[in-house]
Design a protein around this motif. Sequence first.
Motif, PDB file in Angstrom:
ATOM      1  N   LYS A 464     -36.156  24.886   2.490  1.00 38.61           N
ATOM      2  CA  LYS A 464     -35.010  24.578   3.479  1.00 38.61           C
ATOM      3  C   LYS A 464     -34.040  25.545   3.289  1.00 38.61           C
ATOM      4  O   LYS A 464     -33.386  26.023   4.444  1.00 38.61           O
ATOM      5  CB  LYS A 464     -34.489  23.430   3.211  1.00 38.61           C
ATOM      6  N   THR A 465     -33.588  25.931   1.994  1.00 37.19           N
ATOM      7  CA  THR A 465     -32.392  26.982   1.760  1.00 37.19           C
ATOM      8  C   THR A 465     -32.929  28.339   2.624  1.00 37.19           C
ATOM      9  O   THR A 465     -31.984  28.802   3.146  1.00 37.19           O
ATOM     10  CB  THR A 465     -32.287  27.101   0.442  1.00 37.19           C
ATOM     11  N   THR A 466     -33.986  28.657   2.247  1.00 32.62           N
ATOM     12  CA  THR A 466     -34.301  29.880   2.709  1.00 32.62           C
ATOM     13  C   THR A 466     -34.526  30.052   4.396  1.00 32.62           C
ATOM     14  O   THR A 466     -33.503  30.836   4.874  1.00 32.62           O
ATOM     15  CB  THR A 466     -35.795  30.237   2.474  1.00 32.62           C
ATOM     16  N   ASN A 469     -30.814  29.566   5.629  1.00 33.20           N
ATOM     17  CA  ASN A 469     -29.948  31.012   5.399  1.00 33.20           C
ATOM     18  C   ASN A 469     -30.267  32.087   6.311  1.00 33.20           C
ATOM     19  O   ASN A 469     -29.550  32.765   6.905  1.00 33.20           O
ATOM     20  CB  ASN A 469     -30.063  31.311   3.988  1.00 33.20           C
TER      21      ASN A 469
END
Length: 496
Positions: A464-466, A469
């Motif tokens: 999710k972070t990738t 971002n």
Amino acid sequence: MSQSDNSIEPNVIDDDMVQKAVEEQCPEAIGNLAGRGGIGFKDVTELQLNFRNILQIDNLWQFENLTKLQLDNNILEKIEGLENLVHLVWLDLSFNNIQVIEGLDSLVKLQDLSLYNNRISKIENMDTLQELRIFSIGKNNLTTLEDVIYLRRFKHLRTLNLTGNPLCDDEQYTLFVVAHLPDLVYLDFKLVRDTTVSISASPACEIGQLHLTEHLFSWFASNILAFRAGSLQKLGLQEHATAFVEHLNGSFLFDSLYAEDAEAAKLANLPGAGDLLQAYPSWFVSVCQNLFNYGLKEHEKREAEVSNFCKGLNEALTANQQEGRKIILDFENRNKRKLDEIRNASSYDIPELKRATYREDILQLSEALMALEMLIADQLEELMKDFKSNVADMASTFIENVKGIYPFDTFSLTIFCTMTQCRDLENRHHEKLLEISITTLEKSAKNELDEDLPADVRMLLVDKTTIVNTLNASHGIRLLKISKQESDILCNTYRW
């Protein structure tokens, strides 16, 4: 909603429906309608009738000046009832059950047509749409590449969406399209130039290379003509620059948002992203075009104000100079003999009385000319005061509309477009794309995806972070470019 559903209660467009639609878009029009003693829609230029379970188009003859019409997300089966909408520029019939293209003959001014997600199997009956610039017919039942040849008659066509049709499965699809439509700028939400370069770099059969060569020859031919017309284009760009709306006509600003965004093309492959991208470019371009048109009109007003000021200034100075010459000429005519005596005699030969009379006449002349000078000073001061006030009002109004101080409904586009609307469109697009990405990520983690995604797309779905971002970075770049455009307009206006 475009699929049949027995639970859906079908509707036909009637007076109550259109009156409610107009009141929802323009609440201030309610009083006007009541004051007319009936429904009068000839002044309405934009109408939204989407998501209303409409089965049949009818009762739109009253909207004789309509330029934009949204009928998407209904259950329409036939294109009809549009013959009186001769000023229509933008028509959205996406997400319906239409099977045949028809009923468009009178829409000769149409520039943007969306038939996305219907049941159409052939491109036909569009010969009169010679102003067509944007055409979306993705997710239909088009099976043969020969359908594309029909589109060659549209000399202004620059954006085309065919994605989701069976014909797209042909390995020569992209090369065939760009070869037969060499003036296309966007195909299936991607720059044609980038697409053809990518394809030419990969192994291709001889016929594919032949199509690409034909496309390149067409490209060079069209660019030679464009180069010859460069001086005329520069004149137009100069006018746009002085109007503070340079590069706001067409898709210039939208193109720049994605010019350096390598991730956007990857994210377009996500399930559902194609539907999201289908409407976003035309909405964004429409907002910019509205601001462009408004800016040119305001520029004309400013130029007219400057012209009026210069005209008033010249008239006042000319009248003042003529009056001054008249006063001096009258003085010379009255005192011609006396002046001759003064020129031809020494001061000792002139009686003191005459000398006093001459001094008095000259003093009166001086006072008359001074009075005239004071009059022109007052006139010029008044002219400049009015000019300064008018210019300040025009600049302030233009700046307010650019910054988006007035309230608006973004998707109805019923008032002056502003850079705030551009930001709002980008924010909504980003939010929806973020939802799609996270949903895809969750399905990918559970191995529930119905289709295979390219490797470069899967690399973004690591966690999710990738993906968040990546999306936020792209979104931030686009917002900065919109803000820079706004800043340039405001700075130029303040400087002027």
